[in-house]
Design a protein around this motif. Structure first.
Motif, PDB file in Angstrom:
ATOM      1  N   UNK A 251      -3.429   6.992   8.662  1.00 13.36           N
ATOM      2  CA  UNK A 251      -3.536   8.269   9.356  1.00 13.36           C
ATOM      3  C   UNK A 251      -2.101   8.300  10.437  1.00 13.36           C
ATOM      4  N   UNK A 252      -2.067   7.210  11.167  1.00 16.48           N
ATOM      5  CA  UNK A 252      -0.995   7.034  12.136  1.00 16.48           C
ATOM      6  C   UNK A 252       0.538   7.055  11.543  1.00 16.48           C
ATOM      7  N   UNK A 253       0.554   6.628  10.490  1.00 11.56           N
ATOM      8  CA  UNK A 253       1.821   6.702   9.760  1.00 11.56           C
ATOM      9  C   UNK A 253       1.995   8.286   9.437  1.00 11.56           C
ATOM     10  N   UNK A 254       1.151   8.729   8.824  1.00 16.74           N
ATOM     11  CA  UNK A 254       1.194  10.225   8.590  1.00 16.74           C
ATOM     12  C   UNK A 254       1.612  10.953   9.705  1.00 16.74           C
ATOM     13  N   UNK A 255       0.991  10.796  10.842  1.00 16.00           N
ATOM     14  CA  UNK A 255       1.115  11.614  12.061  1.00 16.00           C
ATOM     15  C   UNK A 255       2.680  11.433  12.432  1.00 16.00           C
TER      16      UNK A 255
ATOM     17  N   UNK B  13       3.616   6.243   3.931  1.00 16.72           N
ATOM     18  CA  UNK B  13       2.548   5.870   4.967  1.00 16.72           C
ATOM     19  C   UNK B  13       1.551   4.729   4.434  1.00 16.72           C
ATOM     20  N   UNK B  14       1.248   5.108   3.193  1.00 18.92           N
ATOM     21  CA  UNK B  14       0.291   3.842   2.464  1.00 18.92           C
ATOM     22  C   UNK B  14       0.984   2.302   2.657  1.00 18.92           C
ATOM     23  N   UNK B  15       2.565   2.449   2.138  1.00 21.58           N
ATOM     24  CA  UNK B  15       3.267   1.257   2.464  1.00 21.58           C
ATOM     25  C   UNK B  15       3.325   0.711   3.485  1.00 21.58           C
ATOM     26  N   UNK B  16       3.516   1.393   4.815  1.00 14.67           N
ATOM     27  CA  UNK B  16       3.671   0.936   5.863  1.00 14.67           C
ATOM     28  C   UNK B  16       2.256   0.447   6.263  1.00 14.67           C
ATOM     29  N   UNK B  17       1.281   1.189   6.043  1.00 13.93           N
ATOM     30  CA  UNK B  17      -0.117   0.751   6.358  1.00 13.93           C
ATOM     31  C   UNK B  17      -0.391  -0.594   5.839  1.00 13.93           C
ATOM     32  N   UNK B  18       0.033  -0.943   4.477  1.00 15.71           N
ATOM     33  CA  UNK B  18      -0.196  -2.167   3.948  1.00 15.71           C
ATOM     34  C   UNK B  18       0.473  -3.326   4.598  1.00 15.71           C
ATOM     35  N   UNK B  19       1.841  -2.879   4.977  1.00 13.63           N
ATOM     36  CA  UNK B  19       2.471  -3.907   5.642  1.00 13.63           C
ATOM     37  C   UNK B  19       1.549  -4.566   6.862  1.00 13.63           C
ATOM     38  N   UNK B  20       1.041  -3.664   7.610  1.00 18.80           N
ATOM     39  CA  UNK B  20       0.507  -4.284   8.919  1.00 18.80           C
ATOM     40  C   UNK B  20      -0.955  -4.646   8.687  1.00 18.80           C
ATOM     41  N   UNK B  21      -1.502  -4.836   7.160  1.00 21.04           N
ATOM     42  CA  UNK B  21      -2.727  -5.436   6.836  1.00 21.04           C
ATOM     43  C   UNK B  21      -2.614  -6.980   7.267  1.00 21.04           C
TER      44      UNK B  21
ATOM     45  N   UNK C 280     -10.481   8.622  -0.311  1.00 22.36           N
ATOM     46  CA  UNK C 280     -10.767   7.167  -0.024  1.00 22.36           C
ATOM     47  C   UNK C 280      -9.573   6.359  -0.318  1.00 22.36           C
ATOM     48  N   UNK C 281      -9.439   5.649   0.842  1.00 19.03           N
ATOM     49  CA  UNK C 281      -8.133   4.782   0.730  1.00 19.03           C
ATOM     50  C   UNK C 281      -8.377   3.541   0.192  1.00 19.03           C
ATOM     51  N   UNK C 282      -9.557   3.137   0.091  1.00 17.49           N
ATOM     52  CA  UNK C 282      -9.973   2.046  -0.885  1.00 17.49           C
ATOM     53  C   UNK C 282     -10.251   0.843   0.011  1.00 17.49           C
ATOM     54  N   UNK C 283      -9.961   0.720   1.187  1.00 21.14           N
ATOM     55  CA  UNK C 283     -10.132  -0.281   2.148  1.00 21.14           C
ATOM     56  C   UNK C 283     -11.020  -0.059   3.087  1.00 21.14           C
ATOM     57  N   UNK C 284     -10.941  -0.300   4.497  1.00 18.85           N
ATOM     58  CA  UNK C 284     -11.767   0.014   5.551  1.00 18.85           C
ATOM     59  C   UNK C 284     -10.960   0.986   6.585  1.00 18.85           C
ATOM     60  N   UNK C 285     -11.786   1.041   7.735  1.00 17.88           N
ATOM     61  CA  UNK C 285     -11.488   1.855   8.763  1.00 17.88           C
ATOM     62  C   UNK C 285     -10.147   1.570   9.383  1.00 17.88           C
ATOM     63  N   UNK C 286      -9.960   0.701   9.369  1.00 15.98           N
ATOM     64  CA  UNK C 286      -8.441  -0.075  10.046  1.00 15.98           C
ATOM     65  C   UNK C 286      -7.348   0.392   9.394  1.00 15.98           C
TER      66      UNK C 286
END
Lengths: 373, 373
Positions: free
Chosen positions: A323-327, A365-373, A311-317
């Motif tokens: 996931x995109x960053x991991x890829x 990946x988490x850090x980059x995903x948080x940047x685009x929030x 659980x990443x703690x937020x929503x699908x976005x």
């Protein structure tokens, strides 16, 4: 296509969408122009098959000029002995996917009602759509498939077929045997439970329900793709009452199971000590994935499978961005398709190097995903 | 099964017979309690696959824990390059049998008309029955499938699909490319020719018709099971216009092609010198089978395949007796199903030892069959 020179597809075939259940990791590798560092998206067994299965496949490859036995006699009888049931309760096919296709074809005519969970295995939904069935979905309950809601919906819509996976994919959750046994008792007459047990070898004891071999209300589906480490072989099997099992012979591709795969699956079944080793490795890996999730502020969900859903703690976005960053960083992973389960990512178990690769990639990946929030 | 606790099959599924197209040689071996001495009944290639294909399969077996590429990208693109067509004109499936099943499913709804030759490939008929199609059969003409009669019948019954094999199985006969090209021109609008070219690599030059890749009137089916010697792998492919080829993606088992098989077929395709060697061996073996037929007073029919069909000179009862005696003496063979073609037995090509085994068994089999006349 009806008045030109071209073929005339059936109305049903012409109505089907172009979407497919899964994009393969090879397609993603071609898109990104590089192979993945760790292949953790399809719950394949990175621990591999039994060395005895490997040796059996290499031996059998010399006989590849022969068709495989269309009755898959040796493997079917070995499975029968393994489970202490008659071989006429077992049919072998081209993976659970292939068997689900045959099963839906046998039961579902256009307009027939089928019930599944919203977010459960999309390939089952693909087959139901492909044969014109009407699919009714019930939500998960607390990241578990909901047996009571499935049965209730089946009664409401007069369903011919219910799909449930125990353990569940993509959430990794499971029900104890007793809950499934009650569900099977509660099924309305004329409604078959397709019980997908692809991961059952990896689940706690008393996860697999006790089902009489001739119980006409349920067909259980198992595979050599997961714990046995032979996803590429395409060997799945279904166990159920003889009349239903025999009906597969009316529609299946009789020579469809690869000869090498038959030999490999037989040797894999016979090497239960390798299976036990894999089960131990998966337990170790689940713990590693739990530690990685904790260290990164994610919540690892309990798992009875060879993957851990986090659980990443937020929503699908947000989870899709992770996931995109991991890829991008070379980690092949997947995630649940449907809210609210799509708040999570799903990571397959694997040996230390694969776990380290994921551990290395996740923080950025988490850090980059948080940047685009 | 409608009012009890059991599953409710569709009316179509419940109506299907229990018969299957072929009984495998393994089943016969279990019945007779001994392996066959020579396996000459399924037109497998006793000359085996390319050693490079074998090596590729043994290498690929180490990756069996991975699913195969659902797009079969490498093999599809290699085939495209081999034929000089776009990869979007090719779909790969679980043998021609699997692809025929998908094709019939795409085109044939209950009651739709389909045309084939009486005595042609029974697995095609099995699929047509399995999807509720109405099969119209036209007789062979002089042991050849009859393109004009097939087209004429298709016009009469408004067929959506015609099946023709060139070269033909079970007779080994063939039509020159020009006859097929005329047939394709003569097809009524909305009628697709399923051109089964399983044996085409073994046929004389100018047997394969020239067909534009985007011709919407025909789909051609080829395989790695025959000349390429990989029957147990289950790799066939269909070539046709892109809209039809893409339609397979709506119904096929996307992960259904074994990973080892994909690697093996790719290596087999790349080893055209092995294919040429096999073609030469098959020519030699056809001559040997002709000599054996002559020496025993049988008439070997001309063959463009890796088998020789031998007219036993009398009727189906006699040929079936010959076949039964061959089976008893350890020779696996088959024969045409339908009169008057069932006056013959059908023997696969093979290396010297297999030919000698057949040569040794045939005189006694004929003598015993004559005794029971």
């Amino acid at each position: 296509m009806t008045n030109g020179p071209g073929p005339r597809l059936t109305d049903l075939a012409a109505s089907l969408p172009d979407t497919v259940p899964f994009v393969g990791p090879e397609t993603q590798e071609r898109t990104r122009g590089a192979p993945f560092i760790a292949r953790l998206g399809a719950n394949e067994s990175l621990f591999g098959p039994s060395p005895k299965a490997l040796a059996a496949m290499q031996r059998a490859s010399r006989d590849i000029w022969k068709y495989g036995d269309p009755e898959t006699y040796d493997l079917r009888h070995a499975l029968a002995a393994h489970y202490g049931i008659g071989a006429d309760h077992i049919v072998i096919g081209e993976g659970i996917d292939g068997l689900l296709g045959y099963l839906v074809r046998l039961l579902v005519a256009p307009g027939d009602a089928v019930v599944t969970s919203d977010g459960a295995y999309p390939t089952f939904n693909y087959h139901v759509a492909g044969f014109g069935g009407t699919l009714h979905k019930v939500p998960y309950a607390g990241d578990h498939e909901d047996p009571e809601a499935l049965v209730s919906k089946a009664k409401e819509v007069d369903a011919k077929l219910i799909y449930l996976a125990n353990p569940d994919n993509p959430m990794g959750s499971w029900h104890a045997a007793a809950a499934l046994e009650k569900m099977i008792e509660d099924l309305p007459d004329g409604c078959l439970l397709a019980l997908d047990e692809a991961y059952v070898e990896l689940a706690p004891r008393k996860t697999a329900p006790d089902i009489a071999p001739d119980n006409p209300r349920v067909i259980r589906l198992r595979t050599f793709s997961k714990a046995y480490g032979m996803a590429g072989a395409r060997v799945g099997y279904a166990m159920g009452a003889t009349p239903l099992i025999r009906a597969f012979d009316k529609v299946r591709n009789h020579f469809g199971v690869n000869r090498i795969a038959q030999a490999g699956a037989l040797a894999a079944l016979e090497d239960q000590s390798h299976l036990r080793w894999v089960i131990g490795q998966v337990e170790t890996s689940r713990k590693a994935l739990n530690r990685i999730a904790d260290a990164n502020g994610l919540t690892a969900l309990p798992s009875a499978t060879n993957f851990v859903t986090m659980d990443c703690g937020l929503d699908g976005t947000f989870a899709r961005a992770v996931l995109a960053e991991l890829t991008k960083s070379g980690i092949f992973a997947r995630m649940p398709f449907v809210a609210p389960q799509d708040r999570a990512i799903r990571i397959s178990c694997g040996p230390g190097d694969a776990m380290r690769a994921f551990d290395n990639a996740l923080p950025a990946a988490l850090a980059k995903a948080r940047e685009v929030l």
